[in-house]
Design an enzyme around this catalytic site. Structure first.
Site, PDB file in Angstrom:
ATOM      1  N   LYS A 191       0.857  -1.200   0.000  1.00 13.38           N
ATOM      2  CA  LYS A 191       0.000   0.000   0.000  1.00 13.38           C
ATOM      3  C   LYS A 191       0.888   1.243   0.000  1.00 13.38           C
ATOM      4  CE  LYS A 191      -1.750   2.884   2.646  1.00 13.38           C
ATOM      5  NZ  LYS A 191      -1.626   4.129   1.853  1.00 13.38           N
ATOM      6  N   GLU A 266      10.544   1.634  10.140  1.00 12.79           N
ATOM      7  CA  GLU A 266      11.522   2.696   9.884  1.00 12.79           C
ATOM      8  C   GLU A 266      10.787   4.011  10.063  1.00 12.79           C
ATOM      9  OE1 GLU A 266      14.037   0.065   6.658  1.00 12.79           O
ATOM     10  OE2 GLU A 266      13.561   2.139   6.176  1.00 12.79           O
ATOM     11  N   CYS A 300      14.198  11.055   6.354  1.00 13.97           N
ATOM     12  CA  CYS A 300      14.248  10.556   7.735  1.00 13.97           C
ATOM     13  C   CYS A 300      15.650  10.679   8.323  1.00 13.97           C
ATOM     14  CB  CYS A 300      13.781   9.111   7.780  1.00 13.97           C
ATOM     15  SG  CYS A 300      14.729   8.069   6.675  1.00 13.97           S
ATOM     16  N   GLU A 397      10.368  16.411  15.015  1.00 14.34           N
ATOM     17  CA  GLU A 397      10.717  16.241  13.599  1.00 14.34           C
ATOM     18  C   GLU A 397       9.870  17.215  12.776  1.00 14.34           C
ATOM     19  OE1 GLU A 397       9.384  12.695  11.410  1.00 14.34           O
ATOM     20  OE2 GLU A 397      11.426  12.472  10.662  1.00 14.34           O
TER      21      GLU A 397
HETATM   22  P1  NAD Z   1       2.750   8.403   7.615  1.00 15.79           P
HETATM   23  O1  NAD Z   1       3.047   7.609   8.824  1.00 15.79           O
HETATM   24  O2  NAD Z   1       1.721   9.468   7.714  1.00 15.79           O
HETATM   25  O3  NAD Z   1       2.283   7.490   6.404  1.00 15.79           O
HETATM   26  C1  NAD Z   1       3.067   6.442   5.910  1.00 15.79           C
HETATM   27  C2  NAD Z   1       2.188   5.386   5.304  1.00 15.79           C
HETATM   28  O4  NAD Z   1       1.385   4.813   6.327  1.00 15.79           O
HETATM   29  C3  NAD Z   1       1.208   5.886   4.226  1.00 15.79           C
HETATM   30  O5  NAD Z   1       1.122   4.921   3.214  1.00 15.79           O
HETATM   31  C4  NAD Z   1      -0.109   5.970   4.987  1.00 15.79           C
HETATM   32  O6  NAD Z   1      -1.234   5.826   4.168  1.00 15.79           O
HETATM   33  C5  NAD Z   1       0.019   4.800   5.938  1.00 15.79           C
HETATM   34  N1  NAD Z   1      -0.801   4.887   7.166  1.00 15.79           N
HETATM   35  C6  NAD Z   1      -1.181   6.005   7.833  1.00 15.79           C
HETATM   36  N2  NAD Z   1      -1.880   5.652   8.933  1.00 15.79           N
HETATM   37  C7  NAD Z   1      -1.945   4.298   8.956  1.00 15.79           C
HETATM   38  C8  NAD Z   1      -2.522   3.346   9.851  1.00 15.79           C
HETATM   39  N3  NAD Z   1      -3.178   3.719  10.947  1.00 15.79           N
HETATM   40  N4  NAD Z   1      -2.365   2.026   9.584  1.00 15.79           N
HETATM   41  C9  NAD Z   1      -1.681   1.624   8.481  1.00 15.79           C
HETATM   42  N5  NAD Z   1      -1.132   2.484   7.597  1.00 15.79           N
HETATM   43  C10 NAD Z   1      -1.247   3.801   7.838  1.00 15.79           C
HETATM   44  O7  NAD Z   1       4.167   8.972   7.138  1.00 15.79           O
HETATM   45  P2  NAD Z   1       4.448   9.997   5.961  1.00 15.79           P
HETATM   46  O8  NAD Z   1       3.979  11.335   6.437  1.00 15.79           O
HETATM   47  O9  NAD Z   1       3.937   9.431   4.691  1.00 15.79           O
HETATM   48  O10 NAD Z   1       6.049   9.952   5.880  1.00 15.79           O
HETATM   49  C11 NAD Z   1       6.886  10.781   6.600  1.00 15.79           C
HETATM   50  C12 NAD Z   1       7.466  10.058   7.798  1.00 15.79           C
HETATM   51  O11 NAD Z   1       8.176   8.899   7.378  1.00 15.79           O
HETATM   52  C13 NAD Z   1       8.487  10.879   8.571  1.00 15.79           C
HETATM   53  O12 NAD Z   1       8.240  10.767   9.942  1.00 15.79           O
HETATM   54  C14 NAD Z   1       9.819  10.237   8.215  1.00 15.79           C
HETATM   55  O13 NAD Z   1      10.847  10.425   9.154  1.00 15.79           O
HETATM   56  C15 NAD Z   1       9.421   8.820   8.062  1.00 15.79           C
HETATM   57  N6  NAD Z   1      10.416   8.082   7.246  1.00 15.79           N
HETATM   58  C16 NAD Z   1      11.275   7.234   7.890  1.00 15.79           C
HETATM   59  C17 NAD Z   1      12.253   6.549   7.182  1.00 15.79           C
HETATM   60  C18 NAD Z   1      13.233   5.639   7.891  1.00 15.79           C
HETATM   61  O14 NAD Z   1      13.909   4.878   7.211  1.00 15.79           O
HETATM   62  N7  NAD Z   1      13.352   5.684   9.197  1.00 15.79           N
HETATM   63  C19 NAD Z   1      12.341   6.724   5.795  1.00 15.79           C
HETATM   64  C20 NAD Z   1      11.453   7.595   5.180  1.00 15.79           C
HETATM   65  C21 NAD Z   1      10.477   8.261   5.927  1.00 15.79           C
END
Ligand code: NAD
Length: 503
Positions: A191, A266, A300, A397
């Site tokens: 997804k 992650e 990230c 963040e």
């Molecule tokens: P997010 O958590 O809002 O969304 C990520 C994904 O999760 C999306 O596909 C979203 O639809 C899905 N999602 C949201 N709520 C959900 C739920 N309750 N159950 C299942 N799936 C759900 O994150 P974002 O805003 O898309 O991305 C930014 C974040 O990602 C930042 O915090 C960043 O640091 C982190 N990030 C971490 C890494 C790493 O390797 N540590 C890499 C890239 C991004």
């Protein structure tokens, strides 16, 4: 590299096709809309123009995709690893063939500058190649003989897995998760993030063309609260690999608890770059700037906290101000652009809110601190100075091109400030004192540390964070530890004595 006008022209050709086709689900190798018939619209963050319709899936679509992955698992898990290797290499070849299209579409869908996205597309191919070669050794185990038994271990793919990816560099991150899962013999329900679904469609298309059997990788689009939640609760899905925010990670852990899901997270970061007065300050300056202002700061592993030793702070920050003022903000399709727009209006509002927070808390905005005129979700590269470690701009963040500079007196204080946050993803240390580098990296609370370097990814090394930054590691064999189960089998080597009860 092509110039802006050429890129706009080239992009139009690809986007016209995507507009016409929309982003649908792919279940059992077949394109289909959500069962409810619902769709949502996807817009570019660059100029807010419409890109395409996207399938809005719910639990019914997830159940269908998961059942398909369960059926496909029976064959894929038993497929000769050499065949898996061949298919994954073919996927990599096709990514390279379409890398320009992928880079252009990723740029348009996410706002990330083309200068970085062209490399991200190629890195995606490298991820597939790396795990293609590793497919051969995925099942490898140990021989652990005891007095009476020949004990062996062997790894087996865990089953169908759920992969949930974010919007910041969606193509590269999708390859990073999907490639090891397929190499291990797992099937996947993927997804992608609702804000950037376009390149996952291209990637899945490539995989089918490369000969990946139907059902091995099902693609289901939709919102986190609907499709994402359903995926993490589905009983056929044995593990969830998630990249995104820390609070979403907590929610997924709760959602998956009923079905005892294995999770790999992650998550977010508030990573320090610590610059000591004995460092090569010119190289440190380049790395400090690159690690927060590249990828729009939506990264990230970005070094969003600069910890600078007090005796060199004034000069270092003045050079920093000069350079940050010159960062080129603009259309991300322009190869000269260094910072493009943020992903969405909501995210822009979040980032901009920290400009007021910084002022209220008593920090100083020395560069930027403003959003640009619409259209597009642009903010100026921003630098806060005179920040204190306990301020929200030093703790939370922000996930934008925004750097918080904090000064420190000595090593002890630098370490305390570095570790005094809830996150622990990466850390960057700049010093020419090797003993200090060893001592400091030993105590620094982070999953990944670079000394006198920016983040340079090497695929065999473990990638991941501690504290609120994640659970588990990717890369090398660590990926297989997640996507596979260990089995122990003991063979008796003789007639050892078996306890005789009831005799
Ligand atoms: P997010 O958590 O809002 O969304 C990520 C994904 O999760 C999306 O596909 C979203 O639809 C899905 N999602 C949201 N709520 C959900 C739920 N309750 N159950 C299942 N799936 C759900 O994150 P974002 O805003 O898309 O991305 C930014 C974040 O990602 C930042 O915090 C960043 O640091 C982190 N990030 C971490 C890494 C790493 O390797 N540590 C890499 C890239 C991004």
């Amino acid at each position: 590299m092509s110039d802006l006008n050429e890129n706009i022209k080239k992009l139009k050709k690809h986007i016209d096709i995507i507009k016409e086709e929309g982003v649908l689900n792919v279940i059992d190798g077949k394109l289909k809309n959500s069962n409810s018939g619902k769709k949502f619209s996807n817009y570019s963050p660059v100029d807010e123009t419409y890109i395409c319709e996207v399938a809005q899936s719910n639990a019914e679509d997830i159940d269908e995709a998961s059942s398909s992955s369960k059926v496909a698992f029976k064959e894929w898990s038993k497929t000769n690893p050499a065949t898996r290797k061949k298919i994954l290499h073919k996927i990599a070849d096709k990514i390279v063939e379409r890398s320009e299209e992928i880079a252009l579409c990723e740029t348009w869908d996410t706002g990330q500058a083309i200068r970085f996205m062209s490399k991200a597309a190629i890195r995606g191919a490298e991820n597939f190649r790396y795990f293609a070669d590793k497919a051969i050794s995925a099942q490898d185990g140990l021989t652990l003989p005891s007095g009476s038994l020949l004990n062996i271990t062997k790894r087996y793919p865990i089953g169908p897995v759920g992969i949930i990816t974010p919007w910041n560099t969606p193509f590269m991150l999708s390859t990073w998760k999907v490639a090891p899962a397929l190499a291990a013999g797992c099937t996947v329900v993927h997804k992608p993030a609702e804000l950037s679904p376009v390149t996952a469609k291209i990637l899945n298309e490539i995989a089918l063309e490369a000969g990946l059997p139907p059902g091995v990788w099902n693609l289901v689009n939709g919102f986190g609260e609907e499709a994402g939640v359903a995926l993490t609760k589905n009983k056929d899905i044995k593990a969830v690999a998630f990249v995104g925010e820390s609070k979403t990670g907590s929610a997924i852990m709760r959602q998956g608890s009923e079905t005892l899901k294995r999770v790999h997270f992650e998550l977010g970061g508030k990573n320090p770059v610590i610059v000591f007065d004995d460092a090569d300050l010119d190289r440190a300056l380049d790395a400090v700037i690159f690690m927060i202002y590249s990828l729009n700061g939506e990264r990230c592993t970005s070094s969003s906290r600069l910890l600078i030793q007090k005796n060199i702070a004034e000069e270092f920050i003045s050079k920093l101000v000069d350079r940050v003022n010159k960062i080129k903000v603009g259309n991300p399709l322009d190869p000269n652009t260094e910072v493009g727009p943020l992903i969405s209006e909501n995210h822009l509002e979040k980032v901009v809110s920290y400009f007021d927070i910084a002022k209220r808390e008593g920090a100083e905005i020395v560069v930027g601190g403003n959003a640009h005129k619409k259209p597009g979700w642009f903010v100026s590269p921003t630098l806060f100075k005179n920040a204190k470690p306990e301020m929200r701009i030093s703790q939370e963040e922000i996930f934008g091109p925004v750097l918080t500079a904090i000064t420190f007196e000595d090593e002890e204080e630098a370490l305390k400030i570095s570790n005094d946050v809830e996150y622990g993803l990466t850390g960057y240390i700049w010093t020419n004192n090797v003993t200090r580098a060893l001592r400091f990296s030993d105590e620094l609370e982070a999953g990944m540390i670079w000394v006198n370097s920016e983040n340079v990814r090497h695929l065999p090394t473990p990638f991941g964070g501690i504290k609120s930054s994640g659970i588990g590691r990717d890369g090398g064999d660590w990926s297989f530890e997640f996507y596979m189960e260990q089995k122990h089998i003991g063979f008796a080597t003789g007639n050892h004595q078996i306890p005789k009860l009831g005799k």
